[in-house]
Design an enzyme around this catalytic site. Structure first.
Site, PDB file in Angstrom:
ATOM      1  N   ASN A   1       0.827  -1.204   0.000  1.00 17.45           N
ATOM      2  CA  ASN A   1       0.000   0.000   0.000  1.00 17.45           C
ATOM      3  C   ASN A   1       0.864   1.257   0.000  1.00 17.45           C
ATOM      4  OD1 ASN A   1      -1.573  -2.234   0.807  1.00 17.45           O
ATOM      5  ND2 ASN A   1      -3.043  -0.904   1.832  1.00 17.45           N
TER       6      ASN A   1
ATOM      7  N   GLU B   1      -3.201   0.170  -3.765  1.00 19.94           N
ATOM      8  CA  GLU B   1      -2.583  -1.087  -3.370  1.00 19.94           C
ATOM      9  C   GLU B   1      -1.970  -1.769  -4.576  1.00 19.94           C
ATOM     10  OE1 GLU B   1      -5.046  -3.761  -1.257  1.00 19.94           O
ATOM     11  OE2 GLU B   1      -6.183  -2.187  -0.270  1.00 19.94           O
TER      12      GLU B   1
HETATM   13  P1  ADP Z   1      -1.202  -4.751   4.292  1.00 20.83           P
HETATM   14  O1  ADP Z   1      -2.666  -4.718   4.584  1.00 20.83           O
HETATM   15  O2  ADP Z   1      -0.350  -4.297   5.441  1.00 20.83           O
HETATM   16  O3  ADP Z   1      -0.877  -4.034   3.005  1.00 20.83           O
HETATM   17  P2  ADP Z   1      -0.867  -7.262   2.862  1.00 20.83           P
HETATM   18  O4  ADP Z   1      -1.434  -8.554   3.341  1.00 20.83           O
HETATM   19  O5  ADP Z   1      -1.520  -6.604   1.680  1.00 20.83           O
HETATM   20  O6  ADP Z   1      -0.840  -6.298   4.100  1.00 20.83           O
HETATM   21  O7  ADP Z   1       0.657  -7.520   2.578  1.00 20.83           O
HETATM   22  C1  ADP Z   1       1.406  -6.501   1.996  1.00 20.83           C
HETATM   23  C2  ADP Z   1       2.888  -6.604   2.235  1.00 20.83           C
HETATM   24  O8  ADP Z   1       3.423  -7.833   1.755  1.00 20.83           O
HETATM   25  C3  ADP Z   1       3.561  -5.511   1.437  1.00 20.83           C
HETATM   26  O9  ADP Z   1       3.610  -4.295   2.154  1.00 20.83           O
HETATM   27  C4  ADP Z   1       4.949  -6.109   1.223  1.00 20.83           C
HETATM   28  O10 ADP Z   1       5.792  -5.741   2.295  1.00 20.83           O
HETATM   29  C5  ADP Z   1       4.733  -7.619   1.246  1.00 20.83           C
HETATM   30  N1  ADP Z   1       4.806  -8.282  -0.076  1.00 20.83           N
HETATM   31  C6  ADP Z   1       5.447  -9.463  -0.298  1.00 20.83           C
HETATM   32  N2  ADP Z   1       5.350  -9.836  -1.579  1.00 20.83           N
HETATM   33  C7  ADP Z   1       4.619  -8.882  -2.211  1.00 20.83           C
HETATM   34  C8  ADP Z   1       4.196  -8.715  -3.576  1.00 20.83           C
HETATM   35  N3  ADP Z   1       4.505  -9.588  -4.529  1.00 20.83           N
HETATM   36  N4  ADP Z   1       3.471  -7.607  -3.869  1.00 20.83           N
HETATM   37  C9  ADP Z   1       3.161  -6.712  -2.909  1.00 20.83           C
HETATM   38  N5  ADP Z   1       3.541  -6.813  -1.616  1.00 20.83           N
HETATM   39  C10 ADP Z   1       4.266  -7.881  -1.251  1.00 20.83           C
HETATM   40  N1  RBF Z   2     -11.404  -5.267  -4.189  1.00 21.95           N
HETATM   41  C1  RBF Z   2     -12.719  -5.240  -4.479  1.00 21.95           C
HETATM   42  O1  RBF Z   2     -13.539  -5.095  -3.591  1.00 21.95           O
HETATM   43  N2  RBF Z   2     -13.154  -5.368  -5.779  1.00 21.95           N
HETATM   44  C2  RBF Z   2     -12.298  -5.536  -6.810  1.00 21.95           C
HETATM   45  O2  RBF Z   2     -12.721  -5.629  -7.962  1.00 21.95           O
HETATM   46  C3  RBF Z   2     -10.893  -5.595  -6.529  1.00 21.95           C
HETATM   47  N3  RBF Z   2      -9.981  -5.753  -7.506  1.00 21.95           N
HETATM   48  C4  RBF Z   2      -8.647  -5.799  -7.198  1.00 21.95           C
HETATM   49  C5  RBF Z   2      -7.707  -5.956  -8.205  1.00 21.95           C
HETATM   50  C6  RBF Z   2      -6.356  -6.001  -7.932  1.00 21.95           C
HETATM   51  C7  RBF Z   2      -5.375  -6.213  -9.030  1.00 21.95           C
HETATM   52  C8  RBF Z   2      -5.904  -5.864  -6.591  1.00 21.95           C
HETATM   53  C9  RBF Z   2      -4.458  -5.903  -6.252  1.00 21.95           C
HETATM   54  C10 RBF Z   2      -6.843  -5.697  -5.583  1.00 21.95           C
HETATM   55  C11 RBF Z   2      -8.206  -5.655  -5.862  1.00 21.95           C
HETATM   56  N4  RBF Z   2      -9.157  -5.489  -4.871  1.00 21.95           N
HETATM   57  C12 RBF Z   2     -10.488  -5.446  -5.174  1.00 21.95           C
HETATM   58  C13 RBF Z   2      -8.728  -5.119  -3.524  1.00 21.95           C
HETATM   59  C14 RBF Z   2      -8.600  -6.231  -2.584  1.00 21.95           C
HETATM   60  O3  RBF Z   2      -9.867  -6.376  -2.010  1.00 21.95           O
HETATM   61  C15 RBF Z   2      -7.572  -5.772  -1.571  1.00 21.95           C
HETATM   62  O4  RBF Z   2      -6.318  -6.096  -2.022  1.00 21.95           O
HETATM   63  C16 RBF Z   2      -7.867  -6.327  -0.229  1.00 21.95           C
HETATM   64  O5  RBF Z   2      -8.951  -5.653   0.274  1.00 21.95           O
HETATM   65  C17 RBF Z   2      -6.700  -6.214   0.707  1.00 21.95           C
HETATM   66  O6  RBF Z   2      -6.472  -4.926   1.127  1.00 21.95           O
HETATM   67 MG    MG Z   3      -1.960  -4.428   1.218  1.00 23.65          MG
END
Ligand code: ADP
Ligand code: RBF
Ligand code: MG
Length: 200
Positions: free
Chosen positions: A44, A117
Protein backbone atom coordinates in the site's frame (compact mmCIF):
# COMPACT_ATOMS: atom_id res chain seq x y z
CA UNK A 1 -21.08 -18.07 -17.61
CA UNK A 2 -18.76 -15.14 -17.11
CA UNK A 3 -18.03 -13.02 -20.17
CA UNK A 4 -14.45 -13.68 -21.32
CA UNK A 5 -12.19 -10.72 -20.62
CA UNK A 6 -9.69 -9.24 -23.09
CA UNK A 7 -6.10 -10.22 -22.28
CA UNK A 8 -4.46 -7.21 -23.89
CA UNK A 9 -5.09 -3.55 -23.03
CA UNK A 10 -4.18 -0.69 -25.35
CA UNK A 11 -2.80 -0.50 -28.89
CA UNK A 12 0.45 -2.25 -29.87
CA UNK A 13 1.85 1.15 -30.94
CA UNK A 14 2.13 2.19 -27.30
CA UNK A 15 0.32 3.86 -24.48
CA UNK A 16 -2.21 6.66 -24.75
CA UNK A 17 -2.88 9.87 -22.80
CA UNK A 18 -3.06 10.46 -19.83
CA UNK A 19 -0.67 7.53 -19.26
CA UNK A 20 1.92 6.97 -17.99
CA UNK A 21 1.01 8.37 -14.58
CA UNK A 22 3.68 8.54 -11.87
CA UNK A 23 3.26 7.83 -8.21
CA UNK A 24 5.80 7.29 -5.44
CA UNK A 25 6.08 6.80 -1.72
CA UNK A 26 7.09 4.45 1.03
CA UNK A 27 5.13 1.22 1.50
CA UNK A 28 2.75 1.54 4.46
CA UNK A 29 0.71 -0.99 6.43
CA UNK A 30 -2.87 -1.65 5.44
CA UNK A 31 -5.29 -3.91 7.27
CA UNK A 32 -3.17 -7.00 6.62
CA UNK A 33 -5.97 -8.54 4.59
CA UNK A 34 -4.29 -8.78 1.19
CA UNK A 35 -2.14 -11.80 1.94
CA UNK A 36 -4.11 -13.33 4.75
CA UNK A 37 -7.48 -13.60 2.98
CA UNK A 38 -6.49 -13.68 -0.65
CA UNK A 39 -2.94 -14.99 -0.89
CA UNK A 40 -2.29 -11.85 -2.93
CA UNK A 41 -0.21 -9.36 -0.94
CA UNK A 42 -0.56 -5.71 -1.88
CA UNK A 43 2.00 -3.05 -1.05
CA UNK A 44 0.00 0.00 0.00
CA UNK A 45 1.09 3.55 -0.77
CA UNK A 46 -0.26 6.63 0.99
CA UNK A 47 -2.88 8.44 -1.09
CA UNK A 48 -1.88 12.10 -0.96
CA UNK A 49 -3.48 14.59 -3.37
CA UNK A 50 -0.52 16.96 -3.03
CA UNK A 51 2.16 14.39 -3.87
CA UNK A 52 0.02 12.68 -6.51
CA UNK A 53 -2.25 15.36 -7.99
CA UNK A 54 -3.84 13.07 -10.60
CA UNK A 55 -5.14 10.58 -8.06
CA UNK A 56 -8.13 12.66 -6.91
CA UNK A 57 -9.44 12.88 -10.47
CA UNK A 58 -8.92 9.30 -11.58
CA UNK A 59 -11.73 6.79 -11.44
CA UNK A 60 -11.55 3.92 -9.00
CA UNK A 61 -10.55 0.63 -10.54
CA UNK A 62 -7.81 -1.80 -11.42
CA UNK A 63 -4.70 -0.48 -13.21
CA UNK A 64 -1.46 -2.01 -14.44
CA UNK A 65 2.06 -0.87 -15.10
CA UNK A 66 5.62 -0.96 -13.84
CA UNK A 67 6.82 -0.67 -10.26
CA UNK A 68 10.30 -0.13 -8.87
CA UNK A 69 11.47 -0.96 -5.36
CA UNK A 70 14.58 0.19 -3.57
CA UNK A 71 15.11 -2.85 -1.36
CA UNK A 72 17.69 -2.40 1.40
CA UNK A 73 20.76 -4.63 1.44
CA UNK A 74 19.21 -6.46 4.43
CA UNK A 75 16.35 -7.78 2.25
CA UNK A 76 16.83 -11.37 0.98
CA UNK A 77 15.85 -10.46 -2.59
CA UNK A 78 18.57 -7.82 -2.75
CA UNK A 79 21.11 -10.65 -2.78
CA UNK A 80 22.38 -12.87 -5.54
CA UNK A 81 23.91 -16.30 -5.19
CA UNK A 82 27.11 -16.72 -7.19
CA UNK A 83 28.14 -19.92 -8.99
CA UNK A 84 30.42 -20.78 -6.08
CA UNK A 85 27.39 -20.67 -3.76
CA UNK A 86 28.33 -17.56 -1.85
CA UNK A 87 25.75 -14.85 -1.34
CA UNK A 88 26.63 -11.33 -2.34
CA UNK A 89 24.76 -8.09 -1.82
CA UNK A 90 23.90 -6.49 -5.15
CA UNK A 91 24.47 -2.79 -5.60
CA UNK A 92 21.78 -0.68 -3.94
CA UNK A 93 19.22 0.79 -6.23
CA UNK A 94 15.76 0.50 -7.65
CA UNK A 95 14.70 -2.72 -9.38
CA UNK A 96 11.79 -2.88 -11.81
CA UNK A 97 8.85 -5.31 -11.78
CA UNK A 98 5.48 -5.51 -13.53
CA UNK A 99 2.49 -4.76 -11.30
CA UNK A 100 -1.30 -4.63 -11.01
CA UNK A 101 -2.96 -2.24 -8.59
CA UNK A 102 -6.29 -1.21 -7.26
CA UNK A 103 -7.20 2.41 -6.67
CA UNK A 104 -10.26 3.27 -4.69
CA UNK A 105 -12.50 1.82 -2.09
CA UNK A 106 -12.55 -1.97 -1.81
CA UNK A 107 -16.22 -2.76 -2.45
CA UNK A 108 -15.78 -6.28 -1.21
CA UNK A 109 -14.78 -5.04 2.23
CA UNK A 110 -16.98 -1.90 2.26
CA UNK A 111 -13.98 0.30 2.98
CA UNK A 112 -14.75 4.00 3.18
CA UNK A 113 -11.37 5.59 2.44
CA UNK A 114 -9.54 5.42 -0.90
CA UNK A 115 -6.45 3.27 -1.08
CA UNK A 116 -3.70 2.54 -3.59
CA UNK A 117 -2.58 -1.09 -3.37
CA UNK A 118 0.04 -2.66 -5.59
CA UNK A 119 0.47 -6.36 -6.19
CA UNK A 120 4.00 -6.74 -7.53
CA UNK A 121 4.31 -9.59 -10.03
CA UNK A 122 7.30 -11.19 -8.35
CA UNK A 123 7.76 -13.67 -5.54
CA UNK A 124 9.48 -12.06 -2.56
CA UNK A 125 11.01 -13.91 0.38
CA UNK A 126 10.27 -11.17 2.92
CA UNK A 127 8.08 -8.11 3.46
CA UNK A 128 9.23 -4.69 2.40
CA UNK A 129 7.31 -2.22 4.56
CA UNK A 130 8.90 1.23 4.59
CA UNK A 131 10.68 0.67 1.28
CA UNK A 132 10.55 3.34 -1.43
CA UNK A 133 8.32 2.36 -4.33
CA UNK A 134 7.73 4.16 -7.61
CA UNK A 135 4.95 3.41 -10.06
CA UNK A 136 4.49 4.05 -13.74
CA UNK A 137 0.78 3.44 -14.26
CA UNK A 138 0.33 2.40 -17.90
CA UNK A 139 -3.38 1.80 -18.24
CA UNK A 140 -6.80 0.92 -16.87
CA UNK A 141 -7.93 -2.71 -16.72
CA UNK A 142 -11.44 -2.66 -15.23
CA UNK A 143 -13.84 -1.15 -12.72
CA UNK A 144 -13.80 -2.32 -9.10
CA UNK A 145 -16.48 -4.92 -8.54
CA UNK A 146 -18.41 -6.48 -5.72
CA UNK A 147 -18.13 -10.27 -5.42
CA UNK A 148 -20.33 -12.94 -3.89
CA UNK A 149 -17.28 -14.57 -2.31
CA UNK A 150 -13.54 -14.18 -1.95
CA UNK A 151 -12.81 -16.94 -4.50
CA UNK A 152 -14.51 -14.91 -7.23
CA UNK A 153 -12.39 -11.86 -6.33
CA UNK A 154 -9.18 -13.94 -6.42
CA UNK A 155 -10.12 -15.38 -9.80
CA UNK A 156 -10.59 -11.91 -11.28
CA UNK A 157 -7.30 -10.65 -9.78
CA UNK A 158 -5.51 -13.62 -11.37
CA UNK A 159 -6.92 -12.57 -14.74
CA UNK A 160 -5.75 -8.99 -14.01
CA UNK A 161 -2.21 -10.31 -13.45
CA UNK A 162 -2.34 -12.13 -16.77
CA UNK A 163 -3.64 -9.02 -18.56
CA UNK A 164 -0.81 -6.95 -17.06
CA UNK A 165 1.89 -9.44 -18.06
CA UNK A 166 0.62 -9.80 -21.61
CA UNK A 167 -0.01 -6.11 -22.13
CA UNK A 168 3.44 -5.14 -20.82
CA UNK A 169 5.16 -7.86 -22.84
CA UNK A 170 5.07 -5.77 -26.03
CA UNK A 171 7.96 -3.73 -27.33
CA UNK A 172 6.20 -0.35 -27.09
CA UNK A 173 4.96 -1.12 -23.55
CA UNK A 174 8.16 -2.61 -22.16
CA UNK A 175 10.94 -0.48 -20.71
CA UNK A 176 14.38 0.17 -22.14
CA UNK A 177 15.68 -0.36 -18.58
CA UNK A 178 14.52 -4.01 -18.63
CA UNK A 179 16.28 -4.58 -21.96
CA UNK A 180 13.07 -5.65 -23.69
CA UNK A 181 11.36 -2.49 -24.81
CA UNK A 182 11.56 1.02 -26.16
CA UNK A 183 9.77 3.00 -23.45
CA UNK A 184 11.73 5.38 -21.21
CA UNK A 185 11.52 4.12 -17.63
CA UNK A 186 14.51 6.06 -16.31
CA UNK A 187 12.40 7.86 -13.69
CA UNK A 188 11.77 4.49 -12.00
CA UNK A 189 15.44 3.89 -11.28
CA UNK A 190 16.77 7.42 -10.91
CA UNK A 191 18.58 8.08 -7.64
CA UNK A 192 18.14 11.46 -6.01
CA UNK A 193 21.17 13.28 -4.61
CA UNK A 194 19.91 12.37 -1.15
CA UNK A 195 19.72 8.67 -2.01
CA UNK A 196 23.24 8.74 -3.42
CA UNK A 197 24.54 10.17 -0.15
CA UNK A 198 22.61 7.80 2.12
CA UNK A 199 24.42 4.82 3.58
CA UNK A 200 21.97 1.95 4.03
P1 ADP B 1 -1.20 -4.75 4.29
O1 ADP B 1 -2.67 -4.72 4.58
O2 ADP B 1 -0.35 -4.30 5.44
O3 ADP B 1 -0.88 -4.03 3.01
P2 ADP B 1 -0.87 -7.26 2.86
O4 ADP B 1 -1.43 -8.55 3.34
O5 ADP B 1 -1.52 -6.60 1.68
O6 ADP B 1 -0.84 -6.30 4.10
O7 ADP B 1 0.66 -7.52 2.58
C1 ADP B 1 1.41 -6.50 2.00
C2 ADP B 1 2.89 -6.60 2.23
O8 ADP B 1 3.42 -7.83 1.75
C3 ADP B 1 3.56 -5.51 1.44
O9 ADP B 1 3.61 -4.29 2.15
C4 ADP B 1 4.95 -6.11 1.22
O10 ADP B 1 5.79 -5.74 2.30
C5 ADP B 1 4.73 -7.62 1.25
N1 ADP B 1 4.81 -8.28 -0.08
C6 ADP B 1 5.45 -9.46 -0.30
N2 ADP B 1 5.35 -9.84 -1.58
C7 ADP B 1 4.62 -8.88 -2.21
C8 ADP B 1 4.20 -8.72 -3.58
N3 ADP B 1 4.50 -9.59 -4.53
N4 ADP B 1 3.47 -7.61 -3.87
C9 ADP B 1 3.16 -6.71 -2.91
N5 ADP B 1 3.54 -6.81 -1.62
C10 ADP B 1 4.27 -7.88 -1.25
N1 RBF C 1 -11.40 -5.27 -4.19
C1 RBF C 1 -12.72 -5.24 -4.48
O1 RBF C 1 -13.54 -5.10 -3.59
N2 RBF C 1 -13.15 -5.37 -5.78
C2 RBF C 1 -12.30 -5.54 -6.81
O2 RBF C 1 -12.72 -5.63 -7.96
C3 RBF C 1 -10.89 -5.60 -6.53
N3 RBF C 1 -9.98 -5.75 -7.51
C4 RBF C 1 -8.65 -5.80 -7.20
C5 RBF C 1 -7.71 -5.96 -8.20
C6 RBF C 1 -6.36 -6.00 -7.93
C7 RBF C 1 -5.37 -6.21 -9.03
C8 RBF C 1 -5.90 -5.86 -6.59
C9 RBF C 1 -4.46 -5.90 -6.25
C10 RBF C 1 -6.84 -5.70 -5.58
C11 RBF C 1 -8.21 -5.65 -5.86
N4 RBF C 1 -9.16 -5.49 -4.87
C12 RBF C 1 -10.49 -5.45 -5.17
C13 RBF C 1 -8.73 -5.12 -3.52
C14 RBF C 1 -8.60 -6.23 -2.58
O3 RBF C 1 -9.87 -6.38 -2.01
C15 RBF C 1 -7.57 -5.77 -1.57
O4 RBF C 1 -6.32 -6.10 -2.02
C16 RBF C 1 -7.87 -6.33 -0.23
O5 RBF C 1 -8.95 -5.65 0.27
C17 RBF C 1 -6.70 -6.21 0.71
O6 RBF C 1 -6.47 -4.93 1.13
MG1 MG D 1 -1.96 -4.43 1.22
Amino acid sequence: MAVPRPRIIGPSTGLEKPYPLQMEGRVIRGFGRGSRDLGIPTANLPVDDHLTPWIAGIKSGVYFGWASLRLPSSHPNQHATTSSGTTMAKAMGFRIYPMVMSIGRNNFYNNTTRSAEVHVLHKFDADFYGVEMRLLVMGFIREMKDYPNVEALIEDIEVDCDVARQSLDREAWALRETGKGTLDGSWLVRETAEQNRAVV
